[in-house]
Every structure is written in C-alpha cells, then in structure tokens.
Design an enzyme around this catalytic site. Structure first.
Site, PDB file in Angstrom:
ATOM      1  N   ASN A 172      33.578  25.484  17.260  1.00  0.00           N
ATOM      2  CA  ASN A 172      32.814  25.559  18.504  1.00  0.00           C
ATOM      3  C   ASN A 172      33.556  24.865  19.635  1.00  0.00           C
ATOM      4  O   ASN A 172      33.981  23.710  19.483  1.00  0.00           O
ATOM      5  CB  ASN A 172      31.445  24.873  18.326  1.00  0.00           C
ATOM      6  CG  ASN A 172      30.628  24.868  19.607  1.00  0.00           C
ATOM      7  OD1 ASN A 172      30.204  25.928  20.071  1.00  0.00           O
ATOM      8  ND2 ASN A 172      30.421  23.696  20.191  1.00  0.00           N
ATOM      9  N   GLU A 173      33.708  25.550  20.751  1.00  0.00           N
ATOM     10  CA  GLU A 173      34.245  24.975  22.005  1.00  0.00           C
ATOM     11  C   GLU A 173      35.397  24.006  21.751  1.00  0.00           C
ATOM     12  O   GLU A 173      35.366  22.859  22.217  1.00  0.00           O
ATOM     13  CB  GLU A 173      33.114  24.299  22.792  1.00  0.00           C
ATOM     14  CG  GLU A 173      32.090  25.288  23.281  1.00  0.00           C
ATOM     15  CD  GLU A 173      31.084  24.707  24.280  1.00  0.00           C
ATOM     16  OE1 GLU A 173      31.007  23.479  24.445  1.00  0.00           O
ATOM     17  OE2 GLU A 173      30.370  25.519  24.909  1.00  0.00           O
ATOM     18  N   TYR A 244      26.943  28.734  31.308  1.00  0.00           N
ATOM     19  CA  TYR A 244      25.649  28.198  31.732  1.00  0.00           C
ATOM     20  C   TYR A 244      25.642  28.137  33.252  1.00  0.00           C
ATOM     21  O   TYR A 244      26.661  27.825  33.866  1.00  0.00           O
ATOM     22  CB  TYR A 244      25.450  26.785  31.166  1.00  0.00           C
ATOM     23  CG  TYR A 244      25.314  26.743  29.656  1.00  0.00           C
ATOM     24  CD1 TYR A 244      24.117  27.080  29.051  1.00  0.00           C
ATOM     25  CD2 TYR A 244      26.382  26.365  28.846  1.00  0.00           C
ATOM     26  CE1 TYR A 244      23.974  27.037  27.661  1.00  0.00           C
ATOM     27  CE2 TYR A 244      26.251  26.322  27.456  1.00  0.00           C
ATOM     28  CZ  TYR A 244      25.044  26.660  26.872  1.00  0.00           C
ATOM     29  OH  TYR A 244      24.894  26.615  25.506  1.00  0.00           O
ATOM     30  N   GLU A 292      26.955  31.667  23.710  1.00  0.00           N
ATOM     31  CA  GLU A 292      26.106  30.687  24.404  1.00  0.00           C
ATOM     32  C   GLU A 292      25.987  31.138  25.855  1.00  0.00           C
ATOM     33  O   GLU A 292      26.997  31.250  26.554  1.00  0.00           O
ATOM     34  CB  GLU A 292      26.698  29.272  24.349  1.00  0.00           C
ATOM     35  CG  GLU A 292      26.608  28.630  22.982  1.00  0.00           C
ATOM     36  CD  GLU A 292      27.020  27.163  22.966  1.00  0.00           C
ATOM     37  OE1 GLU A 292      26.777  26.464  23.975  1.00  0.00           O
ATOM     38  OE2 GLU A 292      27.585  26.745  21.949  1.00  0.00           O
TER      39      GLU A 292
HETATM   40  O1  AHR Z   1      23.905  24.483  23.971  1.00  0.00           O
HETATM   41  C1  AHR Z   1      24.182  23.141  24.241  1.00  0.00           C
HETATM   42  C2  AHR Z   1      25.660  22.802  24.057  1.00  0.00           C
HETATM   43  O2  AHR Z   1      26.403  23.486  25.032  1.00  0.00           O
HETATM   44  C3  AHR Z   1      26.303  23.229  22.769  1.00  0.00           C
HETATM   45  O3  AHR Z   1      26.131  22.306  21.749  1.00  0.00           O
HETATM   46  C4  AHR Z   1      27.745  23.328  23.133  1.00  0.00           C
HETATM   47  O4  AHR Z   1      28.439  24.258  22.353  1.00  0.00           O
HETATM   48  C5  AHR Z   1      27.724  23.674  24.603  1.00  0.00           C
HETATM   49  O5  AHR Z   1      28.572  22.852  25.337  1.00  0.00           O
END
Ligand code: AHR
Length: 504
Positions: A172-173, A244, A292
């Site tokens: 992840n990331e 996001y 995400e």
């Molecule tokens: O969704 C919240 C966080 O956002 C996750 O844990 C991470 O992968 C991202 O930075």
C-alpha cells in the site's frame, strides 16, 4: 437559464462497466471494523458479532469488492495475529494510526462478513515491513484447499473451505514517506515483481495490483508508475490510483471541479502504462484499480498526531469521521462520473472507506446506523450504471477555477443496458448559483424512449448533512423538471446538484 447539450448515440461506447468499479475499502482504522461493522454487544449483532443493521446498509449501498485490511495499517500488520483462537491473539501497537489492535477480527472473520454482504474480498499483503514469504503464507492459508500446514491450520480454525481470494494488492502507498517501509520505486518494484512471480507459481490466475502513486501530487508521480511497471508489467494486472479531495479555504469552485483532476490523473496513468506497454512490445494491457478515492477533509484534523503516549494508544478511537454535506455528495457523485467515463481502463475501484472512517455509513455504539449524504450517489450509481459506458458529446457553459483553469459547469456520463436498451444519465451541475437545463439529444435511440425520470441531490443549504440527531436530513429528491419530446429529453439541474436520469 444556462443550457448544456448532450448527444447520446448508443453506437459509441467506452466499454463495459465492471461491477468491481463499485468496490469499497475496510481498514483496521478508527471505528471502521471495531464499533463499526463489528460490535458484539450491539442489539442487532449476529452470532459472529457483526451488526445486522450495518450489514443491511452495506448491501443497500451495493458494494462489490471490499479491499482489506489496509491501507497504511497493512504495512505493520502480521496477518497470522488475526487467525486462530481469539484468546491467543496478541494485542499489538498499530503505528499507522497510533492505536491498539486487538486482532479480534482477522482474515477468517472478515471473509465470513463478506459472505453476509455478498461481496468479493480483495486482500492487501504487507510489503512495507514484510516480504515474499509472508505473502506466500497468507495466500496458502487463504486459498489452498488442504494438505499443507497453513491450509490445514485454516481448516482447524473452523474454515474448511478456502476463501478463494482472486484480487491481491501488493502493498500500500509505498511511495509515501508516512508509510512503514516507504521505498524508492526501484526497490519496491523489485520486491513487488518477486512477490508477484512467487504468488503466481501457486496460482497463475491471481489478479495482482501493483502500487501506483498515492496521489497525482506526489513528487515522484509518473516516474514511479513507469519504473514500477517496467519491472512488474508481465506479472501484474492492475496499477493502483489513490485520490482524495477537499476544498482549499473557501475555493468551492475548484472543489466542485475535482472530477477534472481525477480525469487527468487517470489519463496520465493510462498514458504511462501504455508507454511501458509500447517499450516492451507487449500484447497485454494494464488496467487501473482506483482502490482509494473519496472526499476527505484531511487537512482539517491532526487527530493521529494528537495520540502521543504509547502507553495509552486507544482501541478503535474516533478517527477520520468526516461528516459529509450536500456539497460533498455532489463532488463525490462527480468522481463516480469520472470513474465510469474511464470504464475501459478503470476496471476496479474502492471507495475509501465503508463504515465510520470517511464513510458513507455511520454508526453509534449501542445505537443506530445511518446513511451519510455520499451514500446516495454511490448506491444509485451502483444500482443504475448497468451494461456499457457511452462516449458522449457534451457541450456545456464553462467557468474558471483557481486550480484547474476553465472547466465545464455540467459534467455527465451515460450508460446503456444492452439487454433492455435503457439509458441512464448521471450529471452534476457545478454552478453554486444557477440552474442549468440539460438538453439531451436522444434521437439516435430510435424512438425507444417512452419515459424518463430523474432523481437529484441538492438543497438550499449545501452544507446540510445527516447526523445521529437528524439521520434523514438529506435524501435524494424526485426531480420533476423532466420533459420528453421527439428525440429530446430535458432536465433542469439545480445549483450544486447531482442527478441521475433513467429512461425506459
Ligand atoms: O484511507 C485512509 C488512508 O489513506 C489509507 O490508510 C492510506 O492508504 C491512505 O493514505
């Protein structure tokens, strides 16, 4: 009144809509799992401790896949802590979220929960602080029928049937400095390639997702994708995207245009993946797992940094519990429009997250569960975007934004169900002040439209939200403005609104 014009022709298609586009994400973070979907003492809890009211809402939401168990959490996670007799499971420090992990829920319980919600489990392995062997171990535990140490252990733990997990995320990331085990593209790519090759020796049909950038704003964005794919191209199927959005200050005009940014992000990753394809003279195409995405008021709080005393890291604290407004739901709906518009290359996506943590579903311990405003664009899109995404001709008035330049006031996408011929249009009006009439030229549908109805999300107060006290303050409303003519449909889109229009 300003007007936008949309031409629909069923002959021009983008691609089939994969149901995996309507996935979500459950991380061991805050109250997503504990005091969220799982609360054994709750009046609605079933015999495994999962809340029936939450399970019902997840089903109503219509999610397909669920990514689990993280997120940043996964980079410090030992999967084996979460299997076997509960009383023997260790409590651990979760460095990602400054919390205490009880391990009451792990792979077996979550797989069982997935059956209750009719979903597909998408599992992330820890490539932050662990490696190939641990990934092989969890694969053996989850998917091998019997006759090996770990598959027999699963059976002994009460799960004789393999979980048969098809989609696996390779970490992840890994480009993010906040990530345990944060890495250069080169180092991560080598580890991901070795892990992918090893996992595929066990099962060549696994669908593997390699980590792309954790956002288009990362300094390594683009180059990260190129390097990672050059090493892993033959052994993976997807590259991930994460995004996001939140308003900067009072710049709501740019916030409303977040879908423009998502479009550009997807186009850039597709271009990079296809560049690597060309260099390698490969026949294979890498698709995107947008695993995400959401509106997240990330810069509003520093909750995790406030949890300092390691002797006192809480179990399931209230973290990232954003309360979503009408405005957020409109932006959220526009992000779904962007995903569907790219249905040919975005074939999997996960709304981050599912319960309590930046979530469409909220719960109160011992109390009710309710739908946030964002629940509605998700559930309506998941329900109504069936079949194939259409390529559209959209002419809209424009406005100027600080972040993205000149953008269309109206954005839209349409889908057609090849079985019924029904066309569905999803549209947003990004104007904060004006109604916009959307004129839809449906002449190419050959007179087959006998009725059209629309549902919109809008409100006089764009900051209205659903809360524990007022769980139904915001709900979708019937939009009575639809008119149907000869080869033409018109609908008025209220200011700052999201609309779905269905035809028969
Ligand atoms: O969704 C919240 C966080 O956002 C996750 O844990 C991470 O992968 C991202 O930075």
């Amino acid at each position: 009144m300003p007007r936008a014009h949309l031409t629909i022709d069923p002959h021009f298609t983008v691609g089939p809509i994969d149901r995996r586009l309507f996935g979500s994400f459950v991380e061991h973070l805050g109250r997503c799992v504990y005091d969220g979907i799982y609360e054994p003492g709750h009046p609605s809890a079933d015999d495994e401790g999962f809340r029936a009211d939450v399970i019902d809402l997840v089903r109503e939401l219509g999610v397909s896949t669920i990514r689990y168990p993280g997120g940043n959490f996964v980079s410090g996670y030992r999967w084996e802590d979460g299997v076997g007799p509960r009383e023997e499971r260790p409590r651990r420090l979760d460095l990602a979220w400054h919390s205490t992990e009880t391990n009451e829920i792990g792979l077996d319980e979550f797989a069982s929960c997935m059956k209750k919600v009719d979903g597909e489990l998408m599992y992330a392995v820890n490539l932050g602080t662990r490696g190939v062997l641990e990934a092989l171990d969890v694969l053996e535990y989850a998917n091998i029928r019997s006759g090996t140490r770990l598959s027999d252990q699963r059976a002994a733990n009460g799960h004789p049937e393999p979980h048969d997990i098809r989609m696996w995320c390779l970490g992840n990331e890994m480009d993010g400095p906040w990530q345990l085990g944060y890495s250069t593209a080169e180092n991560y790519a080598r580890l991901a390639a070795t892990t992918a090759r090893a996992m595929r020796q066990i099962d060549p049909d696994l669908e593997l997702v390699v980590c792309g950038s954790s956002g288009a704003g990362m300094p390594t964005f683009g180059e990260w994708e190129r390097v990672v794919l050059e090493h892993t191209y033959d052994n993976v199927d997807y590259i991930s995207c994460h995004a996001y959005y939140e308003p900067e200050g009072d710049d709501l005009a740019s916030f409303l245009a977040s879908g423009v940014d998502m479009d550009r992000f997807i186009d850039a990753v597709v271009a990079t993946a296809d560049h690597v394809k060309a260099i390698r003279r490969s026949e294979k195409t890498i698709n995107i797992s947008f695993d995400e995405w959401n509106v997240w008021y990330q810069s509003r709080y520093n909750e995790v940094d406030k949890i300092t005393d390691v002797a006192d890291w809480p179990v399931a604290p209230r973290l990232l519990e954003d309360r979503y407004t009408v405005l957020d739901a409109v932006v959220f709906g526009s992000l779904m429009i962007s995903l569907i518009r790219h249905a040919d290359r975005v074939t999997s996506a996960s709304l981050a997250q599912l319960v309590n943590v930046i979530a469409p579903i909220m719960t109160e311990p011992g109390g009710p569960a309710w739908r946030q405003t964002t629940f509605y664009p998700f559930s309506l899109t998941a329900q109504l975007a069936r079949g194939v995404a259409l390529e559209l001709k959209l002419d809209s008035p424009t406005y100027t934004t600080v972040k993205f330049g000149e953008v269309p006031v109206v954005d839209a996408v349409a889908t057609i169900d090849p079985d019924s011929g029904a066309v569905t249009v999803f549209a947003v009006n990004r104007s904060l002040t004006d109604d916009v009439t959307l004129d839809i030229d449906s002449a190419a549908l050959a007179g087959s439209v006998s009725s059209a109805t629309a549902t919109s999300i809008f409100d006089d107060d764009i900051h209205a939200a659903n809360t524990l006290e007022q769980p139904d303050r915001v709900r979708p409303k019937t939009n009575d403005s639809v008119t149907l003519g000869d080869g033409a449909i018109a609908v008025t889109l209220p200011p700052c609104s999201w609309t779905v229009l269905t035809t028969e």
